[in-house]
Design a protein around this motif. Structure first.
Motif, PDB file in Angstrom:
ATOM      1  N   ILE A   1     -34.033  65.284  52.288  1.00 28.27           N
ATOM      2  CA  ILE A   1     -33.998  64.061  51.488  1.00 28.27           C
ATOM      3  C   ILE A   1     -33.877  62.819  52.365  1.00 28.27           C
ATOM      4  O   ILE A   1     -34.132  61.697  51.926  1.00 28.27           O
ATOM      5  N   ASP A   2     -33.493  63.018  53.635  1.00 26.00           N
ATOM      6  CA  ASP A   2     -33.417  61.910  54.594  1.00 26.00           C
ATOM      7  C   ASP A   2     -34.598  61.959  55.567  1.00 26.00           C
ATOM      8  O   ASP A   2     -34.444  61.719  56.770  1.00 26.00           O
ATOM      9  N   ALA A   3     -35.767  62.263  55.066  1.00 21.85           N
ATOM     10  CA  ALA A   3     -36.942  62.425  55.922  1.00 21.85           C
ATOM     11  C   ALA A   3     -37.323  61.111  56.599  1.00 21.85           C
ATOM     12  O   ALA A   3     -37.192  60.022  56.021  1.00 21.85           O
ATOM     13  N   TYR A   4     -37.792  61.239  57.826  1.00 19.13           N
ATOM     14  CA  TYR A   4     -38.295  60.105  58.601  1.00 19.13           C
ATOM     15  C   TYR A   4     -39.773  60.359  58.934  1.00 19.13           C
ATOM     16  O   TYR A   4     -40.255  61.492  58.852  1.00 19.13           O
ATOM     17  N   VAL A   5     -40.463  59.317  59.342  1.00 17.53           N
ATOM     18  CA  VAL A   5     -41.845  59.436  59.789  1.00 17.53           C
ATOM     19  C   VAL A   5     -41.846  59.240  61.295  1.00 17.53           C
ATOM     20  O   VAL A   5     -41.551  58.144  61.787  1.00 17.53           O
ATOM     21  N   ALA A   6     -42.172  60.312  62.021  1.00 19.88           N
ATOM     22  CA  ALA A   6     -42.077  60.271  63.480  1.00 19.88           C
ATOM     23  C   ALA A   6     -43.002  59.222  64.093  1.00 19.88           C
ATOM     24  O   ALA A   6     -42.657  58.592  65.100  1.00 19.88           O
ATOM     25  N   THR A   7     -44.152  59.011  63.515  1.00 20.18           N
ATOM     26  CA  THR A   7     -45.118  58.063  64.087  1.00 20.18           C
ATOM     27  C   THR A   7     -44.766  56.611  63.779  1.00 20.18           C
ATOM     28  O   THR A   7     -45.303  55.695  64.414  1.00 20.18           O
ATOM     29  N   HIS A   8     -43.869  56.381  62.809  1.00 21.42           N
ATOM     30  CA  HIS A   8     -43.428  55.030  62.456  1.00 21.42           C
ATOM     31  C   HIS A   8     -41.903  55.044  62.331  1.00 21.42           C
ATOM     32  O   HIS A   8     -41.354  55.086  61.227  1.00 21.42           O
ATOM     33  N   PRO A   9     -41.183  55.028  63.471  1.00 19.70           N
ATOM     34  CA  PRO A   9     -39.723  55.199  63.456  1.00 19.70           C
ATOM     35  C   PRO A   9     -39.009  54.043  62.751  1.00 19.70           C
ATOM     36  O   PRO A   9     -39.368  52.876  62.900  1.00 19.70           O
ATOM     37  N   THR A  10     -38.007  54.418  61.957  1.00 22.62           N
ATOM     38  CA  THR A  10     -37.155  53.443  61.280  1.00 22.62           C
ATOM     39  C   THR A  10     -35.705  53.843  61.509  1.00 22.62           C
ATOM     40  O   THR A  10     -35.398  55.008  61.796  1.00 22.62           O
ATOM     41  N   ALA A  11     -34.799  52.849  61.370  1.00 20.27           N
ATOM     42  CA  ALA A  11     -33.365  53.117  61.548  1.00 20.27           C
ATOM     43  C   ALA A  11     -32.742  53.659  60.273  1.00 20.27           C
ATOM     44  O   ALA A  11     -31.547  53.965  60.256  1.00 20.27           O
ATOM     45  N   PHE A  12     -33.466  53.789  59.226  1.00 21.14           N
ATOM     46  CA  PHE A  12     -32.966  54.283  57.939  1.00 21.14           C
ATOM     47  C   PHE A  12     -33.992  55.271  57.388  1.00 21.14           C
ATOM     48  O   PHE A  12     -35.161  55.269  57.815  1.00 21.14           O
ATOM     49  N   PRO A  13     -33.607  56.154  56.457  1.00 20.64           N
ATOM     50  CA  PRO A  13     -34.530  57.180  55.959  1.00 20.64           C
ATOM     51  C   PRO A  13     -35.800  56.579  55.347  1.00 20.64           C
ATOM     52  O   PRO A  13     -35.753  55.584  54.613  1.00 20.64           O
ATOM     53  N   ALA A  14     -36.919  57.230  55.638  1.00 21.05           N
ATOM     54  CA  ALA A  14     -38.200  56.768  55.076  1.00 21.05           C
ATOM     55  C   ALA A  14     -38.253  56.988  53.575  1.00 21.05           C
ATOM     56  O   ALA A  14     -39.026  56.311  52.886  1.00 21.05           O
ATOM     57  N   THR A  15     -37.443  57.910  53.064  1.00 21.28           N
ATOM     58  CA  THR A  15     -37.424  58.132  51.615  1.00 21.28           C
ATOM     59  C   THR A  15     -36.957  56.863  50.890  1.00 21.28           C
ATOM     60  O   THR A  15     -37.473  56.525  49.819  1.00 21.28           O
ATOM     61  N   ILE A  16     -35.985  56.139  51.470  1.00 18.37           N
ATOM     62  CA  ILE A  16     -35.541  54.874  50.877  1.00 18.37           C
ATOM     63  C   ILE A  16     -36.656  53.836  50.970  1.00 18.37           C
ATOM     64  O   ILE A  16     -36.908  53.081  50.024  1.00 18.37           O
ATOM     65  N   MET A  17     -37.339  53.814  52.111  1.00 18.40           N
ATOM     66  CA  MET A  17     -38.417  52.849  52.311  1.00 18.40           C
ATOM     67  C   MET A  17     -39.528  53.055  51.273  1.00 18.40           C
ATOM     68  O   MET A  17     -40.054  52.093  50.715  1.00 18.40           O
ATOM     69  N   PHE A  18     -39.871  54.322  50.988  1.00 16.00           N
ATOM     70  CA  PHE A  18     -40.957  54.609  50.044  1.00 16.00           C
ATOM     71  C   PHE A  18     -40.547  54.338  48.597  1.00 16.00           C
ATOM     72  O   PHE A  18     -41.410  54.135  47.749  1.00 16.00           O
ATOM     73  N   ALA A  19     -39.222  54.340  48.312  1.00 13.14           N
ATOM     74  CA  ALA A  19     -38.758  54.196  46.926  1.00 13.14           C
ATOM     75  C   ALA A  19     -38.278  52.795  46.595  1.00 13.14           C
ATOM     76  O   ALA A  19     -37.827  52.543  45.475  1.00 13.14           O
ATOM     77  N   MET A  20     -38.408  51.861  47.520  1.00 15.45           N
ATOM     78  CA  MET A  20     -37.834  50.525  47.309  1.00 15.45           C
ATOM     79  C   MET A  20     -38.437  49.783  46.125  1.00 15.45           C
ATOM     80  O   MET A  20     -37.755  48.994  45.470  1.00 15.45           O
ATOM     81  N   LYS A  21     -39.718  49.992  45.853  1.00 12.51           N
ATOM     82  CA  LYS A  21     -40.369  49.228  44.795  1.00 12.51           C
ATOM     83  C   LYS A  21     -40.075  49.766  43.409  1.00 12.51           C
ATOM     84  O   LYS A  21     -40.509  49.176  42.419  1.00 12.51           O
ATOM     85  N   CYS A  22     -39.333  50.872  43.328  1.00 10.32           N
ATOM     86  CA  CYS A  22     -38.971  51.446  42.027  1.00 10.32           C
ATOM     87  C   CYS A  22     -37.475  51.775  42.072  1.00 10.32           C
ATOM     88  O   CYS A  22     -37.066  52.794  42.639  1.00 10.32           O
ATOM     89  N   LEU A  23     -36.658  50.902  41.484  1.00  5.44           N
ATOM     90  CA  LEU A  23     -35.204  51.041  41.604  1.00  5.44           C
ATOM     91  C   LEU A  23     -34.690  52.311  40.938  1.00  5.44           C
ATOM     92  O   LEU A  23     -33.735  52.926  41.415  1.00  5.44           O
ATOM     93  N   SER A  24     -35.297  52.719  39.830  1.00  5.15           N
ATOM     94  CA  SER A  24     -34.851  53.956  39.175  1.00  5.15           C
ATOM     95  C   SER A  24     -35.117  55.154  40.072  1.00  5.15           C
ATOM     96  O   SER A  24     -34.316  56.102  40.121  1.00  5.15           O
TER      97      SER A  24
END
Length: 535
Positions: free
Chosen positions: A367-390
C-alpha cells in the motif's frame, strides 16, 4: 378506339418525358429552339389539316409502323440536337415494337418443361453453348429456379457446372442471389465450387452464408435486427452463431442498441450470449492456469521495452484492461502484485476501481508503493490518489503511511523556488534540476494540485501524530482564508485519544489492519480505530 389511341399517346408522352429528363438545362433549351424552328419550316398545311390536327404521320407511332409502308427517306440535312434525340427515340421504339420470338430452350426452361429439354438433347442440340451474354441454359435454369431442368442439364453437361457468364457469375451464384435453395443444394451436391467470385469479387458464400457481414457503417445484421426491434430475427441470428460482440463504427454493440430501444427480448438474448462469451473467456483463463502455466512468467525484456511503463506480468495487463475477473483468477493462482516496475495497485488507483484495489491489497500489494523511475519522498499511492479525496481516505484507512508527507528536508527554512514546468521547447538542463526524491510540498506546488492543497493536508493530518508543517505547506494554507483551521489542527500536541489510535494501528501493522474487527474490544472503540466515527 379513341380510348386506345389516347392510352397509346399517353404512353408515348411518358417515354418522351423520361427521355428529355436525362438532358441538361442547356440541352433542353437548345432542343426547344430547334423544335420551334422545325415547326416553322414545316408550313401551315400540316398544322391546319382538318381531320389530322393532333395526329402524327402514320409511320411515327410504332404500332402503325408495320401497317403503313415507310416513305422513302428524304435527303438528310445536318441534324441538330432535337433531330438526333428524336431519331434515337424513334429507333428505340421501333426496336421495342418488333419483339423477337422467344428461344425454344429458354421457353422450355421458363415453363419447367423437362421433357422438351430431353428431346432437344436427344436430337443432338448443343445446350452447352453460351449466348451473347455468356449465359448457358444451366444458368437460366438456376436463375429461374427450375430444379427439374437444372438436374437434366447437370446430367447432360457435368463439366459446365462451374462455367461463368461474361460477368463471371456461376449457376451457384445465380441460385444464391435468387434464393432458390433447392437449386443451390442440387448444385452443391453435384460439386459446384462455392468460392468462385464474380467481377465484383462476390462469392456465393459471401452472398448467402456470412452471418456476421458488416455494412459500411460496421453495423451487423444482428445490430440492425435489434435496432429495428425484429425480435424473432435477432433470436434466429443468435441461434445461428451471430457475433453479439461486433460493434458498429460508434462502438455500440447490439446489446447497447437493444437496451436503448427498451426491447426486453432483444436485450435478454444479446445479454445471455455476451455473458456466455464472458464465461468462456474465464474458462480459457482457468484452463491455462490449470495447465500449470507460470502465472508470474515475465514478458520478454525486448517486448517489455516496447511499453512506456515497462509492464511485464500478466496481472499488470489484466489490471490495465480493467478486467476484474482475470485479476481475481490470477491473484488466486498466486500472481505477485509487486513484481512490475509500476505497481498494478497504482494503475487500479488511477482507474478508481475499488474492487481491483481491494483484491490487490488482500493479496499482499504494497500500500506504500513507490515508482522506482520517478522517486518521491512519500508513497506514490498518495500521489496517485490526491485528486480524489474519498479515494485518498480509503487508502489511509487501510494503513497507508502519511508521516512521510510531513518529513520535509527544508523544514521551516526557505525552500528553493519551484522549478519551471518543462515545456516542449524550453526544458531545464539536467544539472539545474534538484537532485534526489521529490518532496511532498514540492509536488503539492504543481498548479493542477495546489488548489486542493488544504483539503489534502486536512485528510492526511487525521492519520499522523505530532508533525511539523514546513514553510511551503504553511504558505499553501495561508493562501486561502478558510484553510486557517487546518493550520490550527496541525499545532501540537494532538489529542491523546488520536495518538493512542495511531499507536494501536501501528502495532497491528498495515498488512493486518483489516483484522481490527477481530480484536476483543467494544464496538465503539473498534469503530474509532477504523475511522468510522463521524467526530
Amino acid at each position: 378506339m379513341a380510348t386506345e389511341v389516347s392510352a397509346q399517346g399517353s404512353a408515348h408522352w411518358h417515354e418522351e418525358y423520361s427521355l428529355y429528363s436525362s438532358l441538361s438545362e442547356e440541352e433542353q433549351v437548345q432542343l426547344a429552339i430547334e423544335q420551334s424552328l422545325a415547326d416553322k419550316t414545316r408550313g401551315p398545311t400540316e398544322a391546319t389539316a382538318p381531320t389530322r390536327t393532333n395526329q402524327q404521320p402514320a409511320h411515327f407511332y410504332p404500332w402503325t409502323r408495320s401497317a403503313v409502308p415507310p416513305e422513302p427517306p428524304p435527303a438528310r440535312a445536318p441534324m441538330g440536337l432535337f433531330q438526333g434525340v428524336m431519331q434515337k427515340y424513334n429507333s428505340s421504339l421501333f426496336k421495342s415494337s418488333q419483339l423477337a420470338a422467344m428461344d425454344p430452350v429458354l421457353k422450355a426452361i421458363k415453363e419447367g418443361n423437362e421433357e422438351a429439354l430431353k428431346v432437344m438433347i436427344k436430337d443432338g442440340k448443343n445446350l452447352a453453348e453460351p449466348n451473347k451474354e455468356g449465359w448457358l441454359p444451366l444458368h437460366e435454369a438456376a436463375y429461374y429456379g427450375q430444379l427439374g431442368c437444372l438436374k437434366v442439364l447437370q446430367q447432360a453437361y457435368p463439366g459446365a457446372i462451374d462455367q461463368r457468364t461474361l460477368q463471371e457469375e456461376t449457376a451457384l451464384y445465380l441460385a444464391t442471389c435468387r434464393e432458390h435453395l433447392d437449386c443451390l443444394l442440387s448444385l452443391l451436391q453435384a460439386g459446384a465450387e462455392p468460392d468462385i467470385s464474380n467481377k465484383s469479387r462476390e462469392t456465393p458464400l459471401y452472398k448467402g452464408a456470412d452471418i456476421n457481414t458488416q455494412a459500411s457503417d460496421s453495423a451487423s445484421a444482428l445490430y440492425e435486427a435489434c435496432k429495428n426491434e425484429h425480435e424473432d430475427v435477432a433470436e434466429f441470428l443468435l441461434s445461428q452463431g451471430a457475433d453479439a460482440n461486433r460493434a458498429n463504427k460508434d462502438g455500440l454493440l447490439p446489446l447497447h442498441i437493444a437496451s436503448k430501444k427498451g426491447n426486453y427480448r432483444c436485450t435478454v438474448s444479446c445479454f445471455s450470449v455476451w455473458q456466455r462469451d464472458l464465461v468462456k473467456s474465464k474458462i480459457n483463463t482457468k484452463a491455462l492456469l490449470g495447465a500449470r502455466f507460470d502465472v508470474n512468467a515475465p514478458l520478454a525484456p525486448e517486448r517489455a521495452r516496447l511499453y512506456e511503463d515497462r509492464r511485464s506480468s500478466a496481472l499488470y495487463f489484466a489490471v490495465v484492461n480493467n478486467n476484474v475477473r482475470a485479476t481475481e483468477l490470477l491473484l488466486g493462482a498466486g500472481a505477485d502484485p509487486n513484481r512490475d516496475v509500476i505497481s498494478p495497485l497504482l494503475v487500479a488507483i488511477r482507474h478508481g476501481c475499488l474492487r481491483t484495489m481491494r483484491l490487490l491489497l488482500d493479496h499482499g500489494a504494497d500500500i506504500d508503493a513507490y515508482v522506482a523511475t520517478h522517486p518521491t519522498a512519500f508513497p506514490a499511492t498518495i500521489m496517485f490518489a490526491m485528486k480524489c479525496l474519498s479515494l485518498l481516505k480509503f487508502l489511509m484507512d487501510l494503513g497507508c503511511d502519511g508521516e512521510a508527507c510531513f518529513s520535509c528536508r527544508y523544514g521551516n527554512g526557505p525552500h528553493p523556488p519551484a522549478p519551471p514546468r518543462a515545456g516542449r521547447f524550453h526544458d531545464a538542463p539536467a544539472e539545474d534540476k534538484a537532485p534526489g526524491a521529490v518532496q511532498f510540498c514540492e509536488f503539492l506546488s504543481a498548479p493542477e494540485v495546489s488548489r486542493w492543497a488544504g483539503p489534502i493536508i486536512d485528510v492526511l493530518l487525521d492519520y499522523v501524530g505530532n508533525v511539523q508543517l514546513c514553510s511551503r505547506l504553511k504558505e499553501h494554507i495561508d493562501s486561502f482564508e478558510d484553510w486557517a483551521v487546518i493550520k490550527e489542527k496541525a499545532e501540537p500536541p494532538r489529542p491523546l485519544a488520536h495518538l493512542c489510535r495511531l499507536r494501536v494501528r501501528k502495532a497491528i501493522g498495515k498488512y493486518r489492519i483489516k483484522l481490527l474487527d477481530t480484536l476483543p474490544l467494544p464496538g465503539r472503540l473498534i469503530r474509532y480505530l477504523k475511522y468510522e466515527n463521524t467526530q
